[in-house]
Design a protein around this motif. Structure first.
Motif, PDB file in Angstrom:
ATOM      1  N   ARG A  26      93.061  11.604  42.687  1.00 14.42           N
ATOM      2  CA  ARG A  26      92.482  10.911  44.001  1.00 14.42           C
ATOM      3  C   ARG A  26      92.283   9.447  43.513  1.00 14.42           C
ATOM      4  O   ARG A  26      92.222   9.214  42.409  1.00 14.42           O
ATOM      5  CB  ARG A  26      91.220  11.542  44.021  1.00 14.42           C
ATOM      6  N   THR A  27      92.801   8.603  44.629  1.00 18.11           N
ATOM      7  CA  THR A  27      92.720   7.063  44.508  1.00 18.11           C
ATOM      8  C   THR A  27      91.128   6.540  45.305  1.00 18.11           C
ATOM      9  O   THR A  27      91.135   6.915  46.478  1.00 18.11           O
ATOM     10  CB  THR A  27      93.897   6.080  45.042  1.00 18.11           C
ATOM     11  N   VAL A  28      90.478   6.054  44.363  1.00 22.52           N
ATOM     12  CA  VAL A  28      89.057   5.608  45.077  1.00 22.52           C
ATOM     13  C   VAL A  28      88.861   4.277  44.752  1.00 22.52           C
ATOM     14  O   VAL A  28      89.332   3.512  44.026  1.00 22.52           O
ATOM     15  CB  VAL A  28      87.968   6.763  44.476  1.00 22.52           C
ATOM     16  N   TYR A  32      77.140  10.036  37.173  1.00 16.16           N
ATOM     17  CA  TYR A  32      78.156  10.014  38.461  1.00 16.16           C
ATOM     18  C   TYR A  32      78.806   8.682  38.888  1.00 16.16           C
ATOM     19  O   TYR A  32      78.244   7.645  38.619  1.00 16.16           O
ATOM     20  CB  TYR A  32      76.860  10.437  39.600  1.00 16.16           C
ATOM     21  N   LEU A  33      79.823   8.990  39.287  1.00 16.06           N
ATOM     22  CA  LEU A  33      80.523   7.736  40.183  1.00 16.06           C
ATOM     23  C   LEU A  33      80.343   7.742  41.543  1.00 16.06           C
ATOM     24  O   LEU A  33      80.802   8.788  42.054  1.00 16.06           O
ATOM     25  CB  LEU A  33      82.148   7.772  39.652  1.00 16.06           C
ATOM     26  N   ASP A  66      82.204   7.944  51.943  1.00 13.95           N
ATOM     27  CA  ASP A  66      81.400   7.864  50.893  1.00 13.95           C
ATOM     28  C   ASP A  66      81.702   8.981  50.009  1.00 13.95           C
ATOM     29  O   ASP A  66      81.922  10.178  50.333  1.00 13.95           O
ATOM     30  CB  ASP A  66      80.131   7.925  50.972  1.00 13.95           C
ATOM     31  N   ARG A  67      81.869   8.961  48.610  1.00 17.41           N
ATOM     32  CA  ARG A  67      82.111  10.174  47.803  1.00 17.41           C
ATOM     33  C   ARG A  67      81.421   9.990  46.355  1.00 17.41           C
ATOM     34  O   ARG A  67      80.938   9.037  45.993  1.00 17.41           O
ATOM     35  CB  ARG A  67      83.681   9.941  47.070  1.00 17.41           C
ATOM     36  N   THR A  68      80.979  10.932  46.070  1.00 17.13           N
ATOM     37  CA  THR A  68      80.157  11.014  44.730  1.00 17.13           C
ATOM     38  C   THR A  68      80.913  11.914  43.544  1.00 17.13           C
ATOM     39  O   THR A  68      80.990  13.286  43.917  1.00 17.13           O
ATOM     40  CB  THR A  68      78.793  11.601  44.914  1.00 17.13           C
TER      41      THR A  68
END
Length: 326
Positions: free
Chosen positions: A174-176, A189-190, A198-200
């Protein structure tokens, strides 16, 4: 890196007196040969370090030598020592840096206060590894190389490519766009966005990470506390698998249940004639609900839904059969 190590070496000698090359190597996590080279570099730079030979020999500083670290009073240094005893730095891969920083904090105190601060810090224990029941606190384990890439991308504002293993799924790339890092109860957590959403990500589930050169798409400033609360609210109120349960329980078990459930919906908690409370709580899924109520034993009763009552009854009956005498 070497400059920081040289400072740490000097501080170790200042605070602990004569130390052998083997002890210095162990403290600094380097080889004995590296320590000897560092000693030579310090001598060449004018630091009065000398060697004492013999069975109990080692390296020491000339009496009276002081570094120029100032600006902290006793309480300020003590506050940093206490904060440094927490394990958040371990979660974010900063454990060795924290150890070096604590040496500098102690050294920043006047000599008359140095021993006092160290003694006081020894009498304050923050977040021990086990509780009173000897249950070990689990801390996320993240490889140093992976954590370093994540940390650099977050602080530099660069995009991040991660290989992430979600629950019960194989790892995927995944590219975040990283926003920040959060540690809660020894779990890291990132916080990031992916394609604007939004992603955690749980740090311990990141198998590999690579800081990219392109800038991350994110705001210049961020309120991590607010962002974390908002994501927590969405997590507690969303999801098709979540289960809401009406529970009757002994007041003494209320905090235990609340600490396990995702959310408590009852605005006013009703009490039965016998003093037991009625709460409406939400769990992550059916398995979570059954597990949480089972942990409370006879101190709680699921009133609804009916399938949960049936499941708990069947489980109790099976356990009774298993432990029948004769």
């Amino acid at each position: 890196m070497r400059a920081d190590r040289l400072v740490s070496l000097v501080l170790l000698l200042r605070q602990r007196g004569r130390l052998s090359a083997a002890t210095l190597a162990r403290e600094l996590e380097v080889s004995t040969r590296t320590v000897l080279r560092d000693i030579e570099a310090l001598s060449a730079a004018g630091v009065p370090v000398y060697a004492e030979r013999g069975r109990h020999g080692g390296f020491a500083l000339l009496p009276g030598f002081q570094t120029e670290l100032t600006g902290l009073n006793h309480d300020e240094a003590l506050a940093l020592l206490v904060a440094g005893s927490r394990r958040g730095a371990q979660v974010f891969g900063l454990g060795s840096a924290l150890a070096a920083a604590m040496l500098k904090v102690v050294d920043a105190l006047p000599e008359s206060q140095r021993d006092t601060a160290a003694d006081v810090a020894e009498r304050l224990l923050i977040d021990p590894e086990t509780d009173l029941l000897s249950r070990r606190v689990t801390t996320d384990e993240v490889p140093d190389a992976v954590m370093a890439e994540i940390r650099r991308a977050v602080l530099a504002g660069h995009r991040l490519r991660i290989r992430y293993a979600a629950t019960d799924q194989p790892p995927r790339l995944r590219t975040v766009d990283p926003i920040g890092l959060v540690t809660v109860r020894e779990q890291g957590y990132l916080l990031a966005t992916r394609s604007g959403d939004d992603r955690t990500y749980r740090l311990s589930r990141i198998r590999a990470a690579e800081e990219l050169s392109e800038p991350a798409e994110r705001a210049d400033r961020v309120d991590l506390e607010r962002a974390w609360q908002e994501r927590g609210t969405r997590f507690r109120t969303g999801g098709d698998d979540q289960v809401t349960v009406l529970v009757r329980l002994a007041p003494a078990l209320r905090e235990t249940l609340v600490g396990t459930a995702l959310a408590v919906h009852s605005e006013e908690e009703e009490a039965d004639a016998d003093g037991w409370l009625r709460l409406e709580v939400t769990f992550q899924d059916a398995r979570h609900a059954e597990w949480a109520l089972w942990q409370l034993g006879t101190g709680a009763e699921a009133l609804a839904p009916a399938w949960l009552r049936t499941s708990l009854r069947d489980r109790a009956a099976a356990l009774a059969v298993r432990y029948e005498t004769g």
